[in-house]
Design a protein around this motif. Structure first.
Motif, short mmCIF file in Angstrom:
data_model
loop_
_atom_site.label_atom_id
_atom_site.label_comp_id
_atom_site.label_asym_id
_atom_site.label_seq_id
_atom_site.Cartn_x
_atom_site.Cartn_y
_atom_site.Cartn_z
N VAL A 68 0.85 -1.19 0.00
CA VAL A 68 0.00 0.00 0.00
C VAL A 68 0.89 1.24 0.00
CG1 VAL A 68 -1.78 1.28 1.26
CG2 VAL A 68 -1.75 -1.23 1.34
N ASN A 69 0.54 2.20 -0.84
CA ASN A 69 1.22 3.49 -0.84
C ASN A 69 0.35 4.46 -0.05
OD1 ASN A 69 2.54 5.86 -1.29
ND2 ASN A 69 2.09 5.98 -3.46
N TYR A 70 0.76 4.77 1.16
CA TYR A 70 0.01 5.67 2.03
C TYR A 70 0.34 7.14 1.77
CZ TYR A 70 -1.68 1.76 4.82
OH TYR A 70 -2.31 0.62 5.25
N ALA A 71 1.04 7.43 0.70
CA ALA A 71 1.46 8.80 0.39
C ALA A 71 0.47 9.47 -0.57
CB ALA A 71 2.85 8.81 -0.22
N PRO A 72 0.36 10.80 -0.50
CA PRO A 72 -0.52 11.51 -1.43
C PRO A 72 0.12 11.72 -2.81
CG PRO A 72 0.45 13.06 0.09
CD PRO A 72 0.90 11.69 0.52
N ASN A 73 1.26 11.10 -3.04
CA ASN A 73 1.96 11.19 -4.32
C ASN A 73 2.38 9.79 -4.76
OD1 ASN A 73 3.83 12.00 -1.92
ND2 ASN A 73 5.15 10.93 -3.37
N ALA A 74 2.65 9.64 -6.05
CA ALA A 74 3.13 8.36 -6.57
C ALA A 74 4.46 8.01 -5.92
CB ALA A 74 3.29 8.44 -8.08
N TYR A 126 11.88 -0.76 -4.36
CA TYR A 126 12.02 -2.21 -4.31
C TYR A 126 11.64 -2.71 -2.92
CZ TYR A 126 14.49 -2.26 -8.75
OH TYR A 126 14.82 -2.14 -10.07
N LEU A 127 10.90 -3.80 -2.89
CA LEU A 127 10.51 -4.46 -1.65
C LEU A 127 11.15 -5.84 -1.64
CD1 LEU A 127 8.79 -4.71 0.92
CD2 LEU A 127 6.95 -5.58 -0.56
N ARG A 128 12.18 -6.01 -0.80
CA ARG A 128 12.85 -7.32 -0.71
C ARG A 128 11.97 -8.27 0.09
NH1 ARG A 128 18.84 -6.64 1.18
NH2 ARG A 128 17.89 -4.98 2.34
N LEU A 129 11.83 -9.48 -0.45
CA LEU A 129 11.01 -10.49 0.21
C LEU A 129 11.90 -11.38 1.07
CD1 LEU A 129 8.60 -11.42 -2.69
CD2 LEU A 129 8.42 -9.60 -1.00
N SER A 140 -0.64 7.50 -5.96
CA SER A 140 -1.02 7.93 -4.62
C SER A 140 -2.18 7.08 -4.12
CB SER A 140 -1.40 9.42 -4.61
OG SER A 140 -2.47 9.65 -5.50
N TRP A 141 -2.05 6.61 -2.91
CA TRP A 141 -3.04 5.76 -2.23
C TRP A 141 -3.29 4.44 -2.96
CZ3 TRP A 141 -2.77 8.15 2.06
CH2 TRP A 141 -2.73 9.54 2.11
N GLY A 142 -2.38 4.06 -3.86
CA GLY A 142 -2.54 2.81 -4.61
C GLY A 142 -2.17 1.59 -3.79
N TYR A 143 -2.59 0.43 -4.26
CA TYR A 143 -2.30 -0.81 -3.54
C TYR A 143 -2.34 -2.01 -4.48
CZ TYR A 143 -7.36 -1.06 -3.78
OH TYR A 143 -8.65 -1.07 -4.24
N HIS A 144 -1.73 -3.10 -4.02
CA HIS A 144 -1.79 -4.41 -4.66
C HIS A 144 -2.07 -5.44 -3.58
CE1 HIS A 144 -0.26 -3.31 -8.61
NE2 HIS A 144 0.77 -2.69 -8.05
N VAL A 145 -2.83 -6.45 -3.92
CA VAL A 145 -3.02 -7.62 -3.07
C VAL A 145 -2.64 -8.81 -3.94
CG1 VAL A 145 -4.62 -9.00 -1.71
CG2 VAL A 145 -4.88 -6.50 -1.77
N PHE A 146 -1.41 -9.30 -3.76
CA PHE A 146 -0.91 -10.38 -4.60
C PHE A 146 -1.11 -11.74 -3.95
CE2 PHE A 146 2.10 -6.94 -6.01
CZ PHE A 146 1.72 -6.92 -7.34
#
Length: 76
Positions: free
Chosen positions: A13-19, A23-26, A65-71
């Motif tokens: 989830v991007n909790y920021a008001p901007n894009a 990278y998110l290491r798993l 902004s405020w975007g999300y993914h549920v993978f």
């Protein structure tokens, strides 16, 4: 396709008001040497990524902004 016994979900989830990008290491060593399929349950998007790359460099995310993914994550 061989699946792990346990199911995995990855939520970003991007909790920021901007894009935002990055990278998110798993932290799942069992991804090493495998291929991961990431199916976004909130859209039609589906990606195949090298598991070793996801552990070492990470999954590149570019969210509005405020975007999300549920993978839903499956390995083979």
């Amino acid at each position: 396709m061989r699946r792990l016994a346990s199911e995995r979900r990855l939520i970003a989830v991007n909790y920021a008001p901007n894009a935002s990008q990055g990278y998110l290491r798993l932290p799942f060593q069992e991804f090493t040497g495998r291929t991961a399929r990431l199916k976004d349950l909130m859209s039609d998007a589906s990606y195949e990524r090298d598991g070793t790359d996801l552990v070492s460099r990470g999954l590149y995310l570019d969210l509005p902004s405020w975007g999300y993914h549920v993978f839903e994550v499956t390995l083979w």
